[in-house]
Every structure is written in structure tokens, then in C-alpha cells.
Design a protein around this motif. Structure first.
Motif, PDB file in Angstrom:
ATOM      1  N   GLN A  62       0.838  -1.196   0.000  1.00 41.33           N
ATOM      2  CA  GLN A  62       0.000   0.000   0.000  1.00 41.33           C
ATOM      3  C   GLN A  62       0.873   1.246   0.000  1.00 41.33           C
ATOM      4  O   GLN A  62       1.897   1.295   0.685  1.00 41.33           O
ATOM      5  CB  GLN A  62      -0.889  -0.005   1.238  1.00 41.33           C
ATOM      6  N   PRO A  63       0.502   2.258  -0.783  1.00 41.51           N
ATOM      7  CA  PRO A  63       1.253   3.515  -0.735  1.00 41.51           C
ATOM      8  C   PRO A  63       1.263   4.062   0.695  1.00 41.51           C
ATOM      9  O   PRO A  63       0.274   3.961   1.418  1.00 41.51           O
ATOM     10  CB  PRO A  63       0.467   4.442  -1.661  1.00 41.51           C
ATOM     11  N   ASP A  64       2.385   4.617   1.090  1.00 39.39           N
ATOM     12  CA  ASP A  64       2.540   5.179   2.433  1.00 39.39           C
ATOM     13  C   ASP A  64       2.642   6.690   2.289  1.00 39.39           C
ATOM     14  O   ASP A  64       3.597   7.206   1.709  1.00 39.39           O
ATOM     15  CB  ASP A  64       3.801   4.607   3.095  1.00 39.39           C
ATOM     16  N   LEU A  65       1.661   7.395   2.806  1.00 36.02           N
ATOM     17  CA  LEU A  65       1.584   8.845   2.646  1.00 36.02           C
ATOM     18  C   LEU A  65       2.359   9.600   3.713  1.00 36.02           C
ATOM     19  O   LEU A  65       2.369  10.828   3.740  1.00 36.02           O
ATOM     20  CB  LEU A  65       0.117   9.291   2.667  1.00 36.02           C
ATOM     21  N   GLY A  66       3.077   8.873   4.557  1.00 39.37           N
ATOM     22  CA  GLY A  66       3.743   9.467   5.707  1.00 39.37           C
ATOM     23  C   GLY A  66       4.891  10.412   5.409  1.00 39.37           C
ATOM     24  O   GLY A  66       5.326  11.158   6.293  1.00 39.37           O
ATOM     25  N   PHE A  67       5.416  10.411   4.201  1.00 36.60           N
ATOM     26  CA  PHE A  67       6.535  11.293   3.848  1.00 36.60           C
ATOM     27  C   PHE A  67       6.099  12.383   2.872  1.00 36.60           C
ATOM     28  O   PHE A  67       6.898  13.236   2.479  1.00 36.60           O
ATOM     29  CB  PHE A  67       7.667  10.447   3.235  1.00 36.60           C
ATOM     30  N   ALA A  68       4.833  12.390   2.490  1.00 36.67           N
ATOM     31  CA  ALA A  68       4.348  13.318   1.458  1.00 36.67           C
ATOM     32  C   ALA A  68       4.551  14.779   1.851  1.00 36.67           C
ATOM     33  O   ALA A  68       5.024  15.584   1.047  1.00 36.67           O
ATOM     34  CB  ALA A  68       2.873  13.050   1.148  1.00 36.67           C
ATOM     35  N   TRP A  69       4.196  15.132   3.070  1.00 41.21           N
ATOM     36  CA  TRP A  69       4.339  16.517   3.495  1.00 41.21           C
ATOM     37  C   TRP A  69       5.807  16.923   3.496  1.00 41.21           C
ATOM     38  O   TRP A  69       6.157  18.004   2.988  1.00 41.21           O
ATOM     39  CB  TRP A  69       3.723  16.719   4.882  1.00 41.21           C
ATOM     40  N   ALA A  70       6.679  16.073   4.038  1.00 38.60           N
ATOM     41  CA  ALA A  70       8.111  16.397   4.098  1.00 38.60           C
ATOM     42  C   ALA A  70       8.699  16.528   2.697  1.00 38.60           C
ATOM     43  O   ALA A  70       9.481  17.450   2.425  1.00 38.60           O
ATOM     44  CB  ALA A  70       8.856  15.326   4.886  1.00 38.60           C
ATOM     45  N   ALA A  71       8.329  15.626   1.786  1.00 35.30           N
ATOM     46  CA  ALA A  71       8.829  15.693   0.410  1.00 35.30           C
ATOM     47  C   ALA A  71       8.352  16.983  -0.261  1.00 35.30           C
ATOM     48  O   ALA A  71       9.122  17.647  -0.971  1.00 35.30           O
ATOM     49  CB  ALA A  71       8.366  14.474  -0.382  1.00 35.30           C
ATOM     50  N   HIS A  72       7.106  17.334  -0.050  1.00 34.20           N
ATOM     51  CA  HIS A  72       6.554  18.564  -0.617  1.00 34.20           C
ATOM     52  C   HIS A  72       7.314  19.777  -0.093  1.00 34.20           C
ATOM     53  O   HIS A  72       7.699  20.664  -0.865  1.00 34.20           O
ATOM     54  CB  HIS A  72       5.066  18.661  -0.261  1.00 34.20           C
ATOM     55  N   ARG A  73       7.530  19.837   1.192  1.00 33.43           N
ATOM     56  CA  ARG A  73       8.215  20.981   1.797  1.00 33.43           C
ATOM     57  C   ARG A  73       9.661  21.068   1.313  1.00 33.43           C
ATOM     58  O   ARG A  73      10.171  22.142   1.041  1.00 33.43           O
ATOM     59  CB  ARG A  73       8.168  20.924   3.328  1.00 33.43           C
ATOM     60  N   TRP A  74      10.353  19.929   1.221  1.00 29.08           N
ATOM     61  CA  TRP A  74      11.743  19.921   0.761  1.00 29.08           C
ATOM     62  C   TRP A  74      11.805  20.395  -0.696  1.00 29.08           C
ATOM     63  O   TRP A  74      12.658  21.204  -1.059  1.00 29.08           O
ATOM     64  CB  TRP A  74      12.344  18.529   0.921  1.00 29.08           C
ATOM     65  N   ALA A  75      10.896  19.906  -1.524  1.00 34.69           N
ATOM     66  CA  ALA A  75      10.858  20.322  -2.930  1.00 34.69           C
ATOM     67  C   ALA A  75      10.443  21.781  -3.076  1.00 34.69           C
ATOM     68  O   ALA A  75      10.707  22.400  -4.106  1.00 34.69           O
ATOM     69  CB  ALA A  75       9.906  19.423  -3.725  1.00 34.69           C
ATOM     70  N   SER A  76       9.813  22.333  -2.037  1.00 33.12           N
ATOM     71  CA  SER A  76       9.429  23.741  -2.043  1.00 33.12           C
ATOM     72  C   SER A  76      10.557  24.649  -1.564  1.00 33.12           C
ATOM     73  O   SER A  76      10.410  25.871  -1.561  1.00 33.12           O
ATOM     74  CB  SER A  76       8.202  23.962  -1.149  1.00 33.12           C
ATOM     75  N   GLY A  77      11.655  24.053  -1.113  1.00 31.78           N
ATOM     76  CA  GLY A  77      12.811  24.840  -0.693  1.00 31.78           C
ATOM     77  C   GLY A  77      12.933  25.074   0.796  1.00 31.78           C
ATOM     78  O   GLY A  77      13.811  25.821   1.231  1.00 31.78           O
ATOM     79  N   ASP A  78      12.097  24.432   1.609  1.00 33.91           N
ATOM     80  CA  ASP A  78      12.198  24.610   3.057  1.00 33.91           C
ATOM     81  C   ASP A  78      13.509  24.047   3.583  1.00 33.91           C
ATOM     82  O   ASP A  78      14.098  23.142   2.996  1.00 33.91           O
ATOM     83  CB  ASP A  78      11.033  23.920   3.771  1.00 33.91           C
ATOM     84  N   ASP A  79      13.939  24.568   4.735  1.00 36.85           N
ATOM     85  CA  ASP A  79      15.159  24.102   5.379  1.00 36.85           C
ATOM     86  C   ASP A  79      14.921  22.757   6.057  1.00 36.85           C
ATOM     87  O   ASP A  79      13.824  22.488   6.572  1.00 36.85           O
ATOM     88  CB  ASP A  79      15.628  25.096   6.446  1.00 36.85           C
ATOM     89  N   LEU A  80      15.965  21.953   6.077  1.00 34.43           N
ATOM     90  CA  LEU A  80      15.873  20.629   6.696  1.00 34.43           C
ATOM     91  C   LEU A  80      15.477  20.736   8.167  1.00 34.43           C
ATOM     92  O   LEU A  80      14.643  19.963   8.641  1.00 34.43           O
ATOM     93  CB  LEU A  80      17.197  19.879   6.538  1.00 34.43           C
ATOM     94  N   ASP A  81      16.060  21.684   8.884  1.00 37.47           N
ATOM     95  CA  ASP A  81      15.730  21.834  10.307  1.00 37.47           C
ATOM     96  C   ASP A  81      14.249  22.095  10.519  1.00 37.47           C
ATOM     97  O   ASP A  81      13.641  21.562  11.450  1.00 37.47           O
ATOM     98  CB  ASP A  81      16.532  22.979  10.933  1.00 37.47           C
ATOM     99  N   GLU A  82      13.649  22.910   9.642  1.00 32.87           N
ATOM    100  CA  GLU A  82      12.218  23.207   9.759  1.00 32.87           C
ATOM    101  C   GLU A  82      11.379  21.959   9.527  1.00 32.87           C
ATOM    102  O   GLU A  82      10.382  21.729  10.205  1.00 32.87           O
ATOM    103  CB  GLU A  82      11.821  24.285   8.747  1.00 32.87           C
ATOM    104  N   ILE A  83      11.777  21.148   8.567  1.00 32.56           N
ATOM    105  CA  ILE A  83      11.028  19.932   8.246  1.00 32.56           C
ATOM    106  C   ILE A  83      11.173  18.907   9.360  1.00 32.56           C
ATOM    107  O   ILE A  83      10.187  18.325   9.821  1.00 32.56           O
ATOM    108  CB  ILE A  83      11.490  19.355   6.893  1.00 32.56           C
TER     109      ILE A  83
END
Length: 140
Positions: A62-83
Motif C-alpha cells: 500500500q502507498p505510504d503517505l507518511g513522507f508526502a508533506w516532508a517531500a513537498h516541503r523539501w521540494a518547495s525549498g524549506d530548510d531541513l531543520d524546519e522539516i
């Protein structure tokens, strides 16, 4: 039709696996576009799972949606510490999942032919291969 961050969120559902089943909790959805696309991925998985049952095989998970928000934020340019302040992942685990996400995006780009998806997937790789993720590729 997805933007780079939404594509990162959707593709992450195909590579990420929570360490333990009890780690799976209601995921944060990064955007409406990503939510709709992720729902489509889960629906398609359900159809494929039925085909597997009908043919007495079991390959998919089953697809695991648990990393979707973090991947989106990282691809949006957010800092690792914030994520990492929001998600329950160690930095090394985060880097490992992003590297797998990059591998999948490159496969998608190669398979997409001349479709707009090819450009979006390649742009996604460019956006997420930065910071500690890019450094870890050099250090290995």
C-alpha cells in the motif's frame, strides 16, 4: 498537471515505508492538488490489489503517505531543520528517502517520453538534490 512539490509528495508515497505499522498516522497533506493525486494513487493501488487477489499473487504494498508533506516541503525549498522539527525522522532517514525519491523521479522522467511529466520529474530532481542530500551523494 502537478507542480514540482506536488509530484514529490505523490512519488514519495511509492518509496516511503514507515518503520513500524504503528508509525503510520494520519498524514499531513501538503496541498489540495497533492491530496487529490495521492487519493488517485491509493485508488489505483486498490484496483491493482484486487487484480493480485484474483490471480493469487502479492507483489504490491500500500502507498505510504507518511513522507508526502516532508517531500513537498523539501521540494518547495524549506530548510531541513524546519522539516525535521515537524516530522518524526532522523536526518539520515530523511536523506535516504529523498535519495530513493530521486531515483524514482529519474525513472518516471525516462518513462514519460516527451510528456510534460518528463520536465516536471527532472525539475523535481533538481529541486530536491540540494543541501545535505547533494552533499551525501558526493561524500559516498
Amino acid at each position: 498537471h502537478l507542480a514540482v512539490p506536488e509530484l514529490a509528495a505523490v512519488l514519495s508515497s511509492l518509496v516511503f515505508e514507515a518503520r513500524r505499522p504503528d508509525d503510520a498516522r494520519a498524514p499531513r497533506m501538503p496541498s489540495e492538488e497533492a491530496r487529490v493525486a495521492l487519493a488517485d494513487v491509493v485508488r489505483l493501488w486498490g484496483e491493482l490489489e484486487q487484480v493480485e487477489r484474483d490471480n493469487q499473487v502479492d507483489f504490491l504494498r500500500q502507498p505510504d503517505l507518511g513522507f508526502a508533506w516532508a517531500a513537498h516541503r523539501w521540494a518547495s525549498g524549506d530548510d531541513l531543520d524546519e522539516i525535521l522539527a515537524v516530522v518524526d525522522l532522523a536526518a539520515g532517514d530523511f536523506v535516504r528517502w529523498v535519495k530513493q525519491l530521486i531515483d524514482l523521479a529519474l525513472q518516471v522522467a525516462n518513462a514519460a517520453g516527451d510528456a510534460p511529466l518528463r520536465r516536471t520529474a527532472r525539475a523535481m530532481v533538481d529541486e530536491v538534490r540540494r543541501g545535505v542530500v547533494a552533499y551525501s551523494a558526493v561524500a559516498n
